[in-house]
Scaffold this motif. Structure first.
Motif, PDB file in Angstrom:
ATOM      1  N   UNK A  74       0.834  -1.148   0.056  1.00  0.00           N
ATOM      2  CA  UNK A  74      -0.192   0.032  -0.141  1.00  0.00           C
ATOM      3  C   UNK A  74       1.006   1.349  -0.090  1.00  0.00           C
ATOM      4  N   UNK A  75       0.358   2.268  -0.368  1.00  0.00           N
ATOM      5  CA  UNK A  75       1.177   3.620  -0.233  1.00  0.00           C
ATOM      6  C   UNK A  75       0.958   4.290   0.883  1.00  0.00           C
ATOM      7  N   UNK A  76       2.309   4.921   1.343  1.00  0.00           N
ATOM      8  CA  UNK A  76       2.318   5.734   2.468  1.00  0.00           C
ATOM      9  C   UNK A  76       3.194   7.052   1.818  1.00  0.00           C
ATOM     10  N   UNK A  77       2.745   8.143   2.377  1.00  0.00           N
ATOM     11  CA  UNK A  77       3.234   9.341   2.016  1.00  0.00           C
ATOM     12  C   UNK A  77       3.207  10.198   3.404  1.00  0.00           C
ATOM     13  N   UNK A  78       3.633  11.541   3.187  1.00  0.00           N
ATOM     14  CA  UNK A  78       3.834  12.402   4.254  1.00  0.00           C
ATOM     15  C   UNK A  78       2.459  12.694   5.135  1.00  0.00           C
ATOM     16  N   UNK A  79       1.395  12.626   4.430  1.00  0.00           N
ATOM     17  CA  UNK A  79       0.265  12.895   5.280  1.00  0.00           C
ATOM     18  C   UNK A  79      -0.304  11.660   5.810  1.00  0.00           C
TER      19      UNK A  79
END
Length: 360
Positions: free
Chosen positions: A165-170
């Motif tokens: 899954x995608x993890x980002x700064x937010x």
């Protein structure tokens, strides 16, 4: 001696009276939100400040609630699994920085490259990008065979073949039940024991808590019935219903009495106060505050210039929540035996009231 007895009586009476005020409020919340049974406690590291059991075991029974009742705590199991893993980290069996594939090199052959460097810490804090497996829109899972540990190992091998899954700064973490399966595989590997055996060792044998797995037994003894919500109606679920939290038991499949769960939370409170007990104080600090957002089995929550460790849990038939005020060192626990929007609403109202009265 007489003076001590009188003081003790006065303390008990004042606590009883204060508790009765909240009992009336809590029961009104329970009734207005159609919650069959609601039990709650407010605690410090050393004392029970207030405790009550309200309502009935089931909408179809007249058995009154008692403090001996058991509740399935759902994802509040994660804090207990993280606690158990932390004990074996302290024992030197593994480190928070231990890489998953250092223990399972054979699984690397079919795994996605994005997972090659995931660690125990990343798994327990939901930063390993593992698919959530929360019951909705989950990838289809093969029908694995064997005992629970063997099934978890097969499931773990399957999970690391899936796209991350995608993890980002937010969104620095993605909440994943499957991640706790992988973390559990690691501690099972280095100890040679199953999660079930480790839970029994740490919580039942070492800490003398009465921990059991899956739903509370309600067919042989009088105890709570979880309630599902179907066709706008609560339906009591007998414990012999064919139910299995296959493959992700370490993320959410413990049941416990409120009085024993209190002891677990008090260990955490004392640890946050700087006292070594079953775990070192430094370990408690890392468990609760070591990682921003979601630490190890606990959400970090900041409210009105206060900071909390908090978590809720459900497998669809019970709903429980725990919160630890890390400034005032007060714990709040609410257990219910139903799950729907009304249950959540009632629990939130009671939690807000308790925090206001004890934490201000």
């Amino acid at each position: 001696m007489k003076f001590k007895i009188v003081c003790f009586f006065f303390y008990c009476w004042s606590t009883f009276m204060y508790g009765q005020n909240h009992a009336q409020f809590a029961d009104s919340i329970r009734v207005s939100n159609a919650i069959p049974e609601l039990s709650y406690a407010v605690i410090s590291g050393d004392e029970i400040l207030e405790i009550n059991a309200l309502g009935l075991h089931s909408v179809d029974l007249k058995d009154p609630a008692t403090l001996n009742d058991r509740f399935h705590i759902g994802s509040n199991t994660k804090a207990m699994t993280a606690f158990m893993i932390a004990k074996y980290v302290e024992k030197g069996k593994l480190k928070w920085t231990t890489k998953f594939f250092d223990l399972f090199p054979d699984l690397k052959k079919t795994a996605k490259p994005e997972y090659y460097y995931i660690t125990l810490e990343k798994l327990v804090s939901h930063q390993a990008r593992i698919q959530p497996f929360q019951g909705e829109n989950d990838p289809a899972v093969p029908d694995f065979k064997g005992n629970p540990q063997e099934k978890r190992n097969q499931f773990g091998q399957f999970v690391v073949t899936l796209d991350p899954v995608t993890i980002d700064q937010d969104h620095k973490y993605v909440y994943s039940n499957a991640g706790y399966t992988l973390a559990t595989m690691m501690v099972e590997k280095v100890t040679g024991k199953s999660w079930e055996q480790l839970v029994d060792q740490v919580f039942n044998r070492d800490l003398k808590l009465d921990i059991k797995l899956s739903w509370p037994e309600n067919q042989i003894v009088k105890d709570t019935w979880g309630h599902s919500f179907e066709n706008n109606k609560l339906s009591p679920i007998p414990s012999n219903t064919d139910y299995h939290l296959d493959y992700t038991e370490p993320a959410g499949d413990i049941n416990i009495k409120l009085t024993d769960y209190i002891k677990f939370i008090q260990l955490n409170i004392k640890g946050l106060q700087g006292h070594n007990n079953y775990l070192k104080a430094s370990t408690y600090h890392f468990i609760h505050k070591g990682i921003e957002g979601y630490s190890l089995g606990w959400f970090n929550s900041y409210e009105n210039n206060q900071d909390f460790s908090t978590h809720s849990g459900t497998a669809g038939t019970y709903y429980t929540i725990a919160a630890i005020d890390r400034k005032n060192f007060i714990g709040y626990i609410i257990f219910t035996n139903s799950f729907n929007e009304s249950t959540i609403n009632g629990v939130r109202l009671l939690m807000r009231k308790l925090k206001k009265d004890y934490g201000s």
